[in-house]
Design an enzyme around this catalytic site. Structure first.
Site, short mmCIF file in Angstrom:
data_model
loop_
_atom_site.label_atom_id
_atom_site.label_comp_id
_atom_site.label_asym_id
_atom_site.label_seq_id
_atom_site.Cartn_x
_atom_site.Cartn_y
_atom_site.Cartn_z
N HIS A 82 -134.91 0.00 76.33
CA HIS A 82 -133.34 0.05 76.19
C HIS A 82 -132.73 -0.17 77.52
CE1 HIS A 82 -129.84 1.29 73.79
NE2 HIS A 82 -129.31 1.76 74.94
N ASP A 161 -123.68 10.11 66.78
CA ASP A 161 -123.62 9.26 68.02
C ASP A 161 -122.62 8.07 67.60
OD1 ASP A 161 -124.31 8.19 70.57
OD2 ASP A 161 -124.97 6.40 69.24
N ARG A 168 -115.28 8.07 72.05
CA ARG A 168 -115.45 8.01 73.46
C ARG A 168 -115.01 6.73 73.99
NH1 ARG A 168 -121.50 8.24 74.42
NH2 ARG A 168 -120.99 7.87 76.41
N SER A 183 -126.72 9.83 73.91
CA SER A 183 -126.32 8.79 72.93
C SER A 183 -127.43 8.10 72.93
CB SER A 183 -125.21 8.25 73.45
OG SER A 183 -124.90 6.82 72.91
N LYS A 187 -130.69 7.83 69.82
CA LYS A 187 -130.95 6.78 69.09
C LYS A 187 -132.53 6.31 69.09
CE LYS A 187 -127.45 4.65 70.80
NZ LYS A 187 -126.15 4.28 71.07
N1 URA Z 1 -125.05 2.94 75.49
C1 URA Z 1 -125.08 3.73 74.18
O1 URA Z 1 -125.68 3.56 73.40
N2 URA Z 1 -124.36 5.03 74.59
C2 URA Z 1 -123.73 5.21 75.68
O2 URA Z 1 -123.15 6.08 75.60
C3 URA Z 1 -123.56 4.15 76.70
C4 URA Z 1 -124.28 3.01 76.47
#
Ligand code: URA
Ligand code: CA
Length: 434
Positions: A82, A161, A168, A183, A187
């Site tokens: 990621h 999220d 946000r 966040s 995931k």
């Molecule tokens: N990518 C994400 O998935 N969440 C965030 O808060 C920032 C970048």
């Protein structure tokens, strides 16, 4: 428990218990806690922060807001990758087939782009016919059969999220370390990977603008991974300039295919070798990163990785011939370059500004849900420190609207800085955090 009291507690620097965090996440997901209270809490967290225990509890509460993907029926160690978000970050398109071709199963759920950062899912949609909305069953089946699947994040995973990120995004609370870390890691944990490789971007085009905050974000995410039993490694990499040369959806797919053919921009190749070799080590397919890099290079030279990309495209219903014929990708109607009047060196390629120029051409969306133009974008003539010979392109604009093309060229001339004397290249891979 009352949300009012919890907002006040965090506002005044208090520390939440696990029960308090679960109350907040459950209430917000179900709609009992309204957006305005959650927005106030996000701002309190932005200013007061959260300790590691609170951040781990927030991550797990968000995982529990939805389903967890169970990949245990797929043999092998599943390694996820990621990036925290950058400009023209083409790595997943290269890494997924590259690593899969070396025997590490890749089960990747990706997102769409927002603002000046692009999303892998949008990029993949420029391949004719390719389907990115897979059911969780199809997704798992493809990983089992082909060793690779890349699909759009589904509603079933981490709904908390999804809802919080949207809030946000409009309340200036994205760039908070505990909120970003929870966040992303929620995931990854929900998506079922056994091990995780993180690319934490730092610089002008990233959420984290300086090395100390990028390091902190990396450490928090590695710690979250460790505390839930997923081996996690983070690399801090430079995002002062875009990654590779192409910015824009089909242009980046073309760039990825070039790298898989053994051509392409050296920075993108180097980053893929670094992250990819870590994935091979975590996946048990290399004893150390040296051996990992050797295997990855062999997969590029033998075209095994390119063939894996074709197999992946076909498996998801796409036109496999794009790996040989880049003209099958969406093409822009207009193309114009800014040419060097004399020999010059590239001094500044400000990532965020370039991402915004591409977005205004139509390559990205300013608001969620907007349609994007897959064909448009920019291709740089080089990286910071590179020489551009007289008459050669400093940058080329691909557009479907002549007016937007003119505006883009003007903006590029205002933000790209040139030098008449040589400059050193920017370092790309800054630190490893594990
Ligand atoms: N990518 C994400 O998935 N969440 C965030 O808060 C920032 C970048
Ligand atoms: Ca790129």
């Amino acid at each position: 428990m009352r949300m009012y009291d919890l907002i006040k507690k965090k506002r005044d620097g208090g520390v939440f218990s696990r029960q308090e965090i679960e109350f907040i996440v459950k209430g917000f997901t179900s709609g009992e806690i309204p957006d305005y209270q959650m927005a106030a809490l996000a701002m309190a967290i932005y200013f007061q922060g959260m300790n590691i225990e609170e951040t781990v509890n927030l991550t797990l509460a968000m995982v529990d807001s939805g389903v967890r993907l169970d990949l245990s029926s797929i043999p092998g160690i599943k390694v996820d990758k990621h990036s925290t978000g950058g400009v023209a970050d083409t790595t997943t398109l290269v890494l997924a087939p590259l690593v899969a071709s070396c025997g590490v199963p890749v089960a990747k759920l990706s997102g769409r782009g927002l603002g000046h950062t692009g999303g892998t899912i949008d990029k993949l949609e420029s391949i004719p016919g390719l389907k990115v909305e897979l059911s969780l069953e199809e997704f798992k089946e493809n990983v089992k059969r082909y060793g690779i699947a890349i699909a759009s994040q589904t509603e079933e995973l981490t709904p908390a999220d999804k809802k919080l990120y949207a809030l946000r995004d409009v309340t200036a609370t994205v760039d908070s370390i505990p909120l970003i870390a929870s966040s992303i890691m929620s995931k990854k944990i929900a998506a079922g990977a056994d091990a995780i490789v993180l690319d934490v971007k730092v610089g002008q085009g990233a959420f984290m603008k300086d090395l100390p905050s990028a390091r902190k974000l990396a450490q928090v995410m590695v710690e979250i991974g460790r505390s839930v039993g997923r081996r996690t490694i983070a690399y801090i990499t430079n995002m002062d300039q875009p990654l590779g040369l192409a910015i824009g959806n089909s242009l980046e797919v073309a760039e990825a295919i070039q790298v898989l053919r053994g051509e392409g921009s050296q920075d993108l190749i180097n980053l893929c070798l670094e992250l990819g070799s870590a994935m091979l080590v975590l996946g048990g397919k290399a004893k150390d990163k040296e051996e990992g890099k050797k295997k990855l290079k062999e997969a590029l030279v033998s075209r095994k990785a390119l063939e894996k990309f074709r197999e992946f495209i076909l498996a998801q219903g796409g036109e496999g011939r794009v790996v040989e014929d880049l003209n099958l990708l969406p093409q822009a109607r207009f193309k114009e370059s800014w040419l060097a009047k004399e020999e010059v060196y590239l001094a500044e390629l400000p990532a965020e500004r370039l991402g915004q120029v591409a977005m205004k051409l139509g390559a990205g969306r300013e608001k969620k849900g907007e349609k994007i133009d897959l064909a448009v974008g920019l291709v740089l003539g080089g990286k910071v420190g590179d020489r551009i010979d007289k008459g050669k392109p400093i940058v080329t604009v691909y557009a479907n609207d002549e007016n937007r093309l003119k505006v883009a060229l003007e903006e590029l001339k205002a933000c790209i800085k040139l030098s008449s004397t040589p400059l050193p290249p920017l370092p790309l891979i800054l630190e490893e955090v594990s």
